[in-house]
Design an enzyme around this catalytic site. Structure first.
Site, PDB file in Angstrom:
ATOM      1  N   LYS A  52      53.762 140.932  -5.344  1.00 18.62           N
ATOM      2  CA  LYS A  52      54.055 141.563  -6.643  1.00 18.62           C
ATOM      3  C   LYS A  52      53.233 142.851  -6.795  1.00 18.62           C
ATOM      4  CE  LYS A  52      55.300 137.141  -8.712  1.00 18.62           C
ATOM      5  NZ  LYS A  52      54.938 135.984  -9.565  1.00 18.62           N
ATOM      6  N   GLN A  96      49.997 133.568 -12.889  1.00 18.37           N
ATOM      7  CA  GLN A  96      50.698 132.875 -11.804  1.00 18.37           C
ATOM      8  C   GLN A  96      50.552 131.361 -11.940  1.00 18.37           C
ATOM      9  OE1 GLN A  96      52.674 134.460  -9.646  1.00 18.37           O
ATOM     10  NE2 GLN A  96      53.238 132.655  -8.471  1.00 18.37           N
ATOM     11  N   ASP A 119      57.384 137.457 -17.378  1.00 16.59           N
ATOM     12  CA  ASP A 119      57.910 136.281 -16.674  1.00 16.59           C
ATOM     13  C   ASP A 119      59.048 135.613 -17.449  1.00 16.59           C
ATOM     14  OD1 ASP A 119      56.909 135.608 -14.154  1.00 16.59           O
ATOM     15  OD2 ASP A 119      55.021 134.855 -14.971  1.00 16.59           O
TER      16      ASP A 119
HETATM   17  N1  GUN Z   1      55.154 130.295  -9.835  1.00 17.97           N
HETATM   18  C1  GUN Z   1      56.336 130.184  -9.192  1.00 17.97           C
HETATM   19  N2  GUN Z   1      57.195 131.118  -9.626  1.00 17.97           N
HETATM   20  C2  GUN Z   1      56.551 131.829 -10.568  1.00 17.97           C
HETATM   21  C3  GUN Z   1      56.922 132.926 -11.381  1.00 17.97           C
HETATM   22  O1  GUN Z   1      58.039 133.449 -11.343  1.00 17.97           O
HETATM   23  N3  GUN Z   1      55.958 133.406 -12.228  1.00 17.97           N
HETATM   24  C4  GUN Z   1      54.733 132.831 -12.313  1.00 17.97           C
HETATM   25  N4  GUN Z   1      53.885 133.340 -13.193  1.00 17.97           N
HETATM   26  N5  GUN Z   1      54.371 131.807 -11.573  1.00 17.97           N
HETATM   27  C5  GUN Z   1      55.260 131.316 -10.705  1.00 17.97           C
END
Ligand code: GUN
Length: 292
Positions: A52, A96, A119
């Site tokens: 990311k 995350q 998100d």
């Molecule tokens: N863990 C797995 N997928 C995601 C996501 O799209 N965002 C976040 N913050 N954590 C995750």
């Protein structure tokens, strides 16, 4: 059979976003800024967050990575969320998941200002999405919708079967596929671990979206000829063939299912690259203050 090339589509969208960022900067606007909070050292989370941050650089966003050890308290983490909510330089941020057991993920999610929730996990965004309002749509479902759109795959009136009912993928993609929209307008069935006749239900499907997290769950005898199959599985399995020591396995037994499909997305290179690009699109929306 046509392969849905998420890597190529994501590369194209990356260029589109980079171009828009250039125009924003040229006209005196602010560079979009994404912050990411990473707790602990889970291998998958480390990889995703690194990716990311790298993608932010590639499209011209500012990014900030905030790290905590596994023993961070819930109060400390919530304080950081509040600080990020109030930081005018941060347009959007993510925490995350998964988080250590002693921290309530739901509490963290609900503390995030929904206007910075790129998100799309906050109940306000989930609720707005479910009634078709402008909002941050979570990245994986948004990526799947974008792939269906870019490949001009018909969805209206189709039988769409979603395998899995997670808050991150199953529930939101089922919701989006039934919206009065394109892609959407499908008749949606959601199957999960307690569904007894998954095979028979899948055999009726024009579109199958597999998001169970069970490697190679979907076999050829569950898929009708000409079906569209979207594989959301990303289970890490040990491998001696890769530098990292693992590789990703999808929820679809690709070699036997692919020949029956009109379209199929592979793992890796299908939905995965689109997920990160959708987060970038949400960050761009956050930078433009489009969600309020
Ligand atoms: N863990 C797995 N997928 C995601 C996501 O799209 N965002 C976040 N913050 N954590 C995750």
């Amino acid at each position: 059979m046509e392969l849905i090339d998420g890597k190529a589509v994501a590369a194209q969208i990356k260029l589109e976003i980079a171009e828009e960022v250039k125009q924003i900067i040229a006209s005196g606007g602010k560079r979009p800024h994404l912050a990411a909070v990473l707790v602990g050292h889970d291998g998958g989370s480390e990889t995703y967050v690194a990716s990311k941050v790298r993608t932010c650089e590639e499209v011209g966003f500012k990014s900030t990575l905030i790290r905590y050890e596994d023993d961070v308290t819930e109060a400390e983490l919530l304080d950081k969320v509040i600080e990020l909510n109030n930081d005018p330089d941060v347009d959007g941020f993510i925490v995350q998941l998964p988080l250590p057991k002693h921290i309530s993920e739901q509490k963290v999610i609900e503390t995030i200002d929904y206007r910075k929730d790129v998100d799309g996990f906050h109940p306000i965004n989930v609720g707005r999405m479910s009634i078709g309002l402008l909002c941050f749509v979570s990245a994986t479902p948004a990526g799947i919708i974008e792939l269906l759109k870019r490949y001009e795959i018909p969805t209206a009136g189709k039988n769409c079967v979603v395998l899995g009912r997670s808050n991150i993928v199953g529930k939101p993609i089922a919701n989006l596929m039934m919206q009065k929209a394109y892609p959407g307008d499908a008749t949606v069935t959601v199957c999960h671990s307690r569904t007894p006749n998954i095979k028979e239900i899948c055999q009726q499907a024009d579109i199958i979206i597999a998001a169970l997290g069970v490697p190679e769950f979907l076999k050829a005898d569950m898929v009708k000829d000409g079906a569209v199959v979207i594989d959301v599985g990303t289970t890490r399995v040990p491998s001696t063939e890769t530098k990292s020591g693992f590789r990703l396995k999808g929820d679809v037994k690709f070699d036997e299912v692919a020949p029956k499909c009109s379209y199929i997305s592979p793992v890796p290179g299908g939905v995965g690259p689109m997920t990160i690009i959708s987060l970038m699109k949400n960050t761009l929306l956050a930078g433009k203050k489009s969600i309020y």
